[in-house]
Write a protein that holds these residues in place. Structure first.
Motif, PDB file in Angstrom:
ATOM      1  N   MET A  46      25.997 -26.856  -9.062  1.00  0.00           N
ATOM      2  CA  MET A  46      27.430 -26.996  -9.180  1.00  0.00           C
ATOM      3  C   MET A  46      28.075 -25.616  -9.160  1.00  0.00           C
ATOM      4  N   SER A  47      29.231 -25.583  -8.535  1.00  0.00           N
ATOM      5  CA  SER A  47      29.978 -24.333  -8.429  1.00  0.00           C
ATOM      6  C   SER A  47      31.213 -24.393  -9.308  1.00  0.00           C
ATOM      7  N   LEU A  48      31.658 -23.247  -9.762  1.00  0.00           N
ATOM      8  CA  LEU A  48      32.886 -23.144 -10.526  1.00  0.00           C
ATOM      9  C   LEU A  48      34.030 -22.961  -9.529  1.00  0.00           C
ATOM     10  N   ILE A  49      35.086 -23.763  -9.702  1.00  0.00           N
ATOM     11  CA  ILE A  49      36.219 -23.750  -8.767  1.00  0.00           C
ATOM     12  C   ILE A  49      37.501 -23.659  -9.565  1.00  0.00           C
ATOM     13  N   VAL A  50      38.424 -22.828  -9.082  1.00  0.00           N
ATOM     14  CA  VAL A  50      39.771 -22.724  -9.643  1.00  0.00           C
ATOM     15  C   VAL A  50      40.716 -23.115  -8.524  1.00  0.00           C
ATOM     16  N   ALA A  51      41.742 -23.917  -8.849  1.00  0.00           N
ATOM     17  CA  ALA A  51      42.669 -24.372  -7.814  1.00  0.00           C
ATOM     18  C   ALA A  51      44.088 -24.382  -8.338  1.00  0.00           C
ATOM     19  N   GLY A  52      45.023 -24.262  -7.414  1.00  0.00           N
ATOM     20  CA  GLY A  52      46.444 -24.337  -7.731  1.00  0.00           C
ATOM     21  C   GLY A  52      47.161 -25.126  -6.649  1.00  0.00           C
ATOM     22  N   ARG A  53      48.247 -25.788  -7.035  1.00  0.00           N
ATOM     23  CA  ARG A  53      48.998 -26.630  -6.096  1.00  0.00           C
ATOM     24  C   ARG A  53      50.239 -25.898  -5.613  1.00  0.00           C
ATOM     25  N   PHE A  54      50.508 -26.032  -4.304  1.00  0.00           N
ATOM     26  CA  PHE A  54      51.684 -25.452  -3.668  1.00  0.00           C
ATOM     27  C   PHE A  54      52.434 -26.556  -2.935  1.00  0.00           C
ATOM     28  N   THR A  55      53.726 -26.369  -2.749  1.00  0.00           N
ATOM     29  CA  THR A  55      54.518 -27.423  -2.113  1.00  0.00           C
ATOM     30  C   THR A  55      54.465 -27.377  -0.596  1.00  0.00           C
ATOM     31  N   THR A  56      54.144 -26.227  -0.023  1.00  0.00           N
ATOM     32  CA  THR A  56      54.103 -26.113   1.442  1.00  0.00           C
ATOM     33  C   THR A  56      52.851 -25.357   1.887  1.00  0.00           C
ATOM     34  N   PHE A  57      52.487 -25.569   3.153  1.00  0.00           N
ATOM     35  CA  PHE A  57      51.358 -24.825   3.706  1.00  0.00           C
ATOM     36  C   PHE A  57      51.660 -23.331   3.813  1.00  0.00           C
ATOM     37  N   PRO A  58      52.868 -22.909   4.241  1.00  0.00           N
ATOM     38  CA  PRO A  58      53.127 -21.470   4.283  1.00  0.00           C
ATOM     39  C   PRO A  58      52.967 -20.792   2.914  1.00  0.00           C
ATOM     40  N   ALA A  59      53.394 -21.457   1.846  1.00  0.00           N
ATOM     41  CA  ALA A  59      53.231 -20.874   0.500  1.00  0.00           C
ATOM     42  C   ALA A  59      51.750 -20.794   0.136  1.00  0.00           C
ATOM     43  N   ALA A  60      50.990 -21.819   0.499  1.00  0.00           N
ATOM     44  CA  ALA A  60      49.549 -21.816   0.216  1.00  0.00           C
ATOM     45  C   ALA A  60      48.841 -20.751   1.038  1.00  0.00           C
ATOM     46  N   GLU A  61      49.239 -20.578   2.295  1.00  0.00           N
ATOM     47  CA  GLU A  61      48.633 -19.543   3.143  1.00  0.00           C
ATOM     48  C   GLU A  61      48.954 -18.150   2.626  1.00  0.00           C
ATOM     49  N   ALA A  62      50.171 -17.965   2.109  1.00  0.00           N
ATOM     50  CA  ALA A  62      50.538 -16.668   1.521  1.00  0.00           C
ATOM     51  C   ALA A  62      49.672 -16.389   0.293  1.00  0.00           C
ATOM     52  N   ALA A  63      49.425 -17.414  -0.510  1.00  0.00           N
ATOM     53  CA  ALA A  63      48.555 -17.242  -1.683  1.00  0.00           C
ATOM     54  C   ALA A  63      47.142 -16.884  -1.244  1.00  0.00           C
ATOM     55  N   ALA A  64      46.655 -17.512  -0.178  1.00  0.00           N
ATOM     56  CA  ALA A  64      45.316 -17.196   0.328  1.00  0.00           C
ATOM     57  C   ALA A  64      45.255 -15.739   0.783  1.00  0.00           C
ATOM     58  N   GLN A  65      46.302 -15.257   1.434  1.00  0.00           N
ATOM     59  CA  GLN A  65      46.332 -13.852   1.868  1.00  0.00           C
ATOM     60  C   GLN A  65      46.281 -12.913   0.668  1.00  0.00           C
ATOM     61  N   GLN A  66      46.973 -13.285  -0.397  1.00  0.00           N
ATOM     62  CA  GLN A  66      46.934 -12.453  -1.611  1.00  0.00           C
ATOM     63  C   GLN A  66      45.537 -12.451  -2.224  1.00  0.00           C
ATOM     64  N   LEU A  67      44.859 -13.604  -2.165  1.00  0.00           N
ATOM     65  CA  LEU A  67      43.473 -13.665  -2.655  1.00  0.00           C
ATOM     66  C   LEU A  67      42.579 -12.744  -1.834  1.00  0.00           C
ATOM     67  N   PHE A  68      42.757 -12.752  -0.505  1.00  0.00           N
ATOM     68  CA  PHE A  68      41.945 -11.893   0.373  1.00  0.00           C
ATOM     69  C   PHE A  68      42.207 -10.416   0.067  1.00  0.00           C
ATOM     70  N   GLN A  69      43.466 -10.082  -0.189  1.00  0.00           N
ATOM     71  CA  GLN A  69      43.811  -8.700  -0.515  1.00  0.00           C
ATOM     72  C   GLN A  69      43.202  -8.265  -1.849  1.00  0.00           C
ATOM     73  N   ARG A  70      42.926  -9.212  -2.736  1.00  0.00           N
ATOM     74  CA  ARG A  70      42.329  -8.898  -4.034  1.00  0.00           C
ATOM     75  C   ARG A  70      40.800  -8.974  -3.999  1.00  0.00           C
ATOM     76  N   GLY A  71      40.218  -9.125  -2.805  1.00  0.00           N
ATOM     77  CA  GLY A  71      38.769  -9.044  -2.686  1.00  0.00           C
ATOM     78  C   GLY A  71      38.036 -10.367  -2.516  1.00  0.00           C
ATOM     79  N   PHE A  72      38.738 -11.485  -2.531  1.00  0.00           N
ATOM     80  CA  PHE A  72      38.078 -12.775  -2.286  1.00  0.00           C
ATOM     81  C   PHE A  72      37.844 -12.930  -0.788  1.00  0.00           C
ATOM     82  N   VAL A  73      36.745 -13.559  -0.426  1.00  0.00           N
ATOM     83  CA  VAL A  73      36.400 -13.715   0.987  1.00  0.00           C
ATOM     84  C   VAL A  73      36.813 -15.104   1.481  1.00  0.00           C
ATOM     85  N   GLU A  74      36.961 -15.212   2.806  1.00  0.00           N
ATOM     86  CA  GLU A  74      37.415 -16.479   3.400  1.00  0.00           C
ATOM     87  C   GLU A  74      36.506 -17.653   3.058  1.00  0.00           C
ATOM     88  N   GLU A  75      35.206 -17.411   2.943  1.00  0.00           N
ATOM     89  CA  GLU A  75      34.258 -18.486   2.616  1.00  0.00           C
ATOM     90  C   GLU A  75      34.494 -19.073   1.230  1.00  0.00           C
TER      91      GLU A  75
END
Length: 193
Positions: free
Chosen positions: A1-30
């Motif tokens: 089992m893996s540990l997962i953290v998730a958050g809800r966004f109202t739109t795909f652009p907002a979710a994609e922006a959050a993903a970009q911020q995660l990538f900038q903080r060192g998280f990988v696309e996988e």
């Protein structure tokens, strides 16, 4: 089992922006997965007919009961047809024909009786779902970086932050079930980090 953290966004652009911020903080696309969660009650999840029958809440018009009704009706009709025409000393072809007609009529009556009985009793299955619809950004984390991932999601505008244990396979949350009750990250949902 893996540990997962998730958050809800109202739109795909907002979710994609959050993903970009995660990538900038060192998280990988996988380790980042975006997907839409349907509104409550629209997840296409239904209990199996077998489970409903064993629980005594079979839906109206189920095939199992109709088949049983038709079979019992056909046997009763065939026996009645044979008995009636044998009593009058009819020839063998007439008795066979009577058995066939009796079976056909009995099957029709059996299905009718079953359907009539099924429609008079109504059972409703209620699913309690707590997860709101929206775009979920899920992040595969470890104990050391779960708070960082949650903080980025919250800063990016994510709501309903949650923690889960699940199977993370090929860059996605493989066993996500929208009908399960989320486990909120209470301290990060309410306080600034």
């Amino acid at each position: 089992m893996s540990l997962i953290v998730a958050g809800r966004f109202t739109t795909f652009p907002a979710a994609e922006a959050a993903a970009q911020q995660l990538f900038q903080r060192g998280f990988v696309e996988e380790d980042v997965n975006l997907f839409f969660v349907n509104p409550r009650g629209q997840h296409g999840r239904h209990a199996a007919a077998h489970d409903l029958r064993t629980a005594g809440t079979a839906p109206p018009g189920n095939a199992h009961g109709a088949t049983l009704g038709a079979t019992l009706g056909a046997v009763a009709g065939a026996v009645a047809g044979v008995a009636i025409f044998t009593a009058f000393a009819a020839s063998l072809p007439v008795v066979v024909l009577a058995a066939g007609i009796g079976a056909w009529l009995g099957a029709r009556v059996g299905v009718f009786v079953h359907q009539r009985r099924s429609t008079t009793v109504h059972h409703e299955i209620v699913h309690h779902e707590w997860r709101d619809s929206g775009v979920l950004v899920a992040v595969h984390v470890c104990e050391g970086n779960q708070r960082d991932a949650a903080a980025v999601l919250r800063e990016a505008g994510g709501t309903d932050l949650e923690r889960a244990s699940g199977h993370w396979q090929q860059g996605r949350w493989a066993d996500f079930d929208p009908t399960t009750t989320p486990v909120p990250l209470g301290e990060l949902n309410q306080q600034p980090v």
